[in-house]
Design a protein around this motif. Structure first.
Motif, PDB file in Angstrom:
ATOM      1  N   LEU A   1       0.830  -1.192   0.000  1.00  0.00           N
ATOM      2  CA  LEU A   1       0.000   0.000   0.000  1.00  0.00           C
ATOM      3  C   LEU A   1       0.870   1.249   0.000  1.00  0.00           C
ATOM      4  CD1 LEU A   1      -2.644  -0.992   2.717  1.00  0.00           C
ATOM      5  CD2 LEU A   1      -2.781  -1.325   0.239  1.00  0.00           C
ATOM      6  N   GLN A   2       0.316   2.324  -0.520  1.00  0.00           N
ATOM      7  CA  GLN A   2       0.946   3.636  -0.436  1.00  0.00           C
ATOM      8  C   GLN A   2       0.009   4.542   0.352  1.00  0.00           C
ATOM      9  OE1 GLN A   2       1.237   5.907  -4.067  1.00  0.00           O
ATOM     10  NE2 GLN A   2       2.988   7.072  -3.326  1.00  0.00           N
ATOM     11  N   LEU A   3       0.469   5.044   1.479  1.00  0.00           N
ATOM     12  CA  LEU A   3      -0.365   5.933   2.275  1.00  0.00           C
ATOM     13  C   LEU A   3      -0.671   7.210   1.491  1.00  0.00           C
ATOM     14  CD1 LEU A   3       1.238   5.662   5.830  1.00  0.00           C
ATOM     15  CD2 LEU A   3      -0.609   4.293   4.850  1.00  0.00           C
ATOM     16  N   ILE A   4      -1.886   7.748   1.692  1.00  0.00           N
ATOM     17  CA  ILE A   4      -2.295   8.976   1.029  1.00  0.00           C
ATOM     18  C   ILE A   4      -1.323  10.108   1.337  1.00  0.00           C
ATOM     19  CG2 ILE A   4      -4.067  10.786   1.137  1.00  0.00           C
ATOM     20  CD1 ILE A   4      -4.688   8.532  -0.777  1.00  0.00           C
ATOM     21  N   SER A   5      -0.841  10.148   2.550  1.00  0.00           N
ATOM     22  CA  SER A   5       0.221  11.061   2.955  1.00  0.00           C
ATOM     23  C   SER A   5       1.114  10.263   3.909  1.00  0.00           C
ATOM     24  CB  SER A   5      -0.351  12.308   3.646  1.00  0.00           C
ATOM     25  OG  SER A   5      -1.071  11.958   4.804  1.00  0.00           O
ATOM     26  N   PRO A   6       2.357  10.684   4.082  1.00  0.00           N
ATOM     27  CA  PRO A   6       3.252   9.877   4.930  1.00  0.00           C
ATOM     28  C   PRO A   6       2.749   9.664   6.346  1.00  0.00           C
ATOM     29  CG  PRO A   6       4.517  11.473   3.652  1.00  0.00           C
ATOM     30  CD  PRO A   6       3.061  11.813   3.448  1.00  0.00           C
ATOM     31  N   ASP A   7       1.856  10.559   6.817  1.00  0.00           N
ATOM     32  CA  ASP A   7       1.336  10.437   8.181  1.00  0.00           C
ATOM     33  C   ASP A   7      -0.061   9.832   8.225  1.00  0.00           C
ATOM     34  OD1 ASP A   7      -0.056  12.480   7.030  1.00  0.00           O
ATOM     35  OD2 ASP A   7       0.244  13.915   8.637  1.00  0.00           O
ATOM     36  N   ALA A   8      -0.505   9.204   7.141  1.00  0.00           N
ATOM     37  CA  ALA A   8      -1.864   8.658   7.082  1.00  0.00           C
ATOM     38  C   ALA A   8      -1.959   7.269   7.693  1.00  0.00           C
ATOM     39  CB  ALA A   8      -2.377   8.643   5.648  1.00  0.00           C
ATOM     40  N   GLN A   9      -1.049   6.950   8.596  1.00  0.00           N
ATOM     41  CA  GLN A   9      -1.186   5.825   9.530  1.00  0.00           C
ATOM     42  C   GLN A   9      -1.547   6.445  10.865  1.00  0.00           C
ATOM     43  OE1 GLN A   9       1.817   2.398  10.622  1.00  0.00           O
ATOM     44  NE2 GLN A   9       2.301   4.211  11.825  1.00  0.00           N
ATOM     45  N   MET A  10      -2.720   6.124  11.391  1.00  0.00           N
ATOM     46  CA  MET A  10      -3.213   6.757  12.606  1.00  0.00           C
ATOM     47  C   MET A  10      -3.501   5.700  13.655  1.00  0.00           C
ATOM     48  SD  MET A  10      -5.914   9.372  10.794  1.00  0.00           S
ATOM     49  CE  MET A  10      -5.410  10.377   9.390  1.00  0.00           C
ATOM     50  N   MET A  11      -3.185   6.027  14.917  1.00  0.00           N
ATOM     51  CA  MET A  11      -3.471   5.105  15.999  1.00  0.00           C
ATOM     52  C   MET A  11      -4.988   4.975  16.166  1.00  0.00           C
ATOM     53  SD  MET A  11      -0.559   4.060  16.892  1.00  0.00           S
ATOM     54  CE  MET A  11      -0.142   4.281  15.156  1.00  0.00           C
ATOM     55  N   MET A  12      -5.474   3.763  16.094  1.00  0.00           N
ATOM     56  CA  MET A  12      -6.909   3.531  16.059  1.00  0.00           C
ATOM     57  C   MET A  12      -7.538   3.693  17.436  1.00  0.00           C
ATOM     58  SD  MET A  12      -9.086   3.096  13.820  1.00  0.00           S
ATOM     59  CE  MET A  12     -10.786   2.661  13.566  1.00  0.00           C
ATOM     60  N   THR A  13      -8.653   4.426  17.475  1.00  0.00           N
ATOM     61  CA  THR A  13      -9.464   4.575  18.675  1.00  0.00           C
ATOM     62  C   THR A  13     -10.929   4.502  18.252  1.00  0.00           C
ATOM     63  OG1 THR A  13      -9.657   6.988  18.508  1.00  0.00           O
ATOM     64  CG2 THR A  13      -7.742   6.120  19.705  1.00  0.00           C
ATOM     65  N   PRO A  14     -11.837   4.193  19.172  1.00  0.00           N
ATOM     66  CA  PRO A  14     -13.260   4.192  18.814  1.00  0.00           C
ATOM     67  C   PRO A  14     -13.721   5.534  18.263  1.00  0.00           C
ATOM     68  CG  PRO A  14     -12.932   3.071  20.906  1.00  0.00           C
ATOM     69  CD  PRO A  14     -11.609   3.693  20.543  1.00  0.00           C
TER      70      PRO A  14
END
Length: 259
Positions: A109-122
């Motif tokens: 995968l290629q992230l939409i932006s380099p920081d588009a990995q986010m820590m998941m929360t409800p």
């Protein structure tokens, strides 16, 4: 491997999330299984205070995208270093990925932006799902690209009048803003999506897709060419009503800058 430090969770504004989610063909919840920090020569254009990681993860829940996402995925992500300059721990963390596939490379995968990995929360899950759900509706507000024209019609008594402002959009669907002034009353404004101005139209609520399109897409001033054919007094009234609309919308706040 990543050092054993905690990863801070940024406070994403609605615009931060909409910028990334609406542009992403894939929205995926995954669990990180391994990370490798790239050397500086392997990470061009890396923002100061960040590390670029090669990440391996297990796909858990596909929120948006094709149904053939493999169970294991790989991607590059930029993460902020902690106060000691160490890479935060990601292994076994649940993350939200906003990404696009890479042709011919299943599972990469290629992230939409380099920081588009986010820590998941409800809360993050709820907010992103709401944005994506609204974004795929047939009547979803399109991106605003400019203003085509504006006019003001004064009323029969001083202080009364109506301004209409017509917007240009990426897909050429019409959007218009109406501002109604009456003496002794607050100005009333509304937005219509379509050729016909609906009497039931209202101003958009904050942190909705229509609000985002306007607050983040409208120019800060009414362009001179939009009122070029108006008399001076009517052009001035239109500019004042436009400024009022911008004030009511409020700022398009972005808390997280792209790495």
């Amino acid at each position: 491997m990543a050092a054993q430090t905690a990863l801070p969770t940024p406070q994403y504004s609605y615009a931060d999330l909409a910028d990334r989610a609406l542009a992403a063909p894939i929205a995926l919840v995954a669990t990180v299984t391994d990370t490798i920090r790239l050397k500086s020569e392997q990470a061009p254009n890396l923002a100061a205070g960040h590390a670029r990681l090669f990440v391996e993860a297990t796909a858990n829940t596909l929120i948006r995208g094709p149904g053939d996402v493999p169970p294991a995925v790989q991607y590059l992500a930029d993460v902020p270093l902690d106060a000691k300059g160490k890479v935060p721990k990601l292994k076994n963390r649940h993350v939200l990925l906003l990404a696009r596939p890479i042709a011919g490379k299943p599972g990469v995968l290629q992230l939409i932006s380099p920081d588009a990995q986010m820590m998941m929360t409800p809360e993050l899950d709820k907010r992103v799902r709401a944005i994506l759900t609204e974004g795929v509706r047939p009547d979803a507000a399109p991106p605003v690209t400019g203003i085509t024209s504006a006019f003001h019609v004064p009323g029969s008594i001083p202080g009364e009048g109506e301004t209409q402002i017509f917007l240009a959009t990426r897909d050429n669907r019409p959007i218009s803003i109406s501002v109604l002034s009456r003496p002794g009353q607050d100005r009333q404004w509304s937005v219509a999506l379509g050729e016909v101005v609906d009497e039931a139209a209202q101003a958009p609520q904050r942190d909705t897709l229509l609000w985002y399109r306007l607050a983040c897409g409208l120019p800060r001033q009414l362009p001179a060419e939009a009122t070029a054919d108006l008399e001076a007094a009517n052009a001035e009234a239109a500019r004042g009503d436009y400024a009022y609309v911008l004030q009511q919308l409020g700022a398009c706040t972005r808390n997280v800058r792209t790495s």
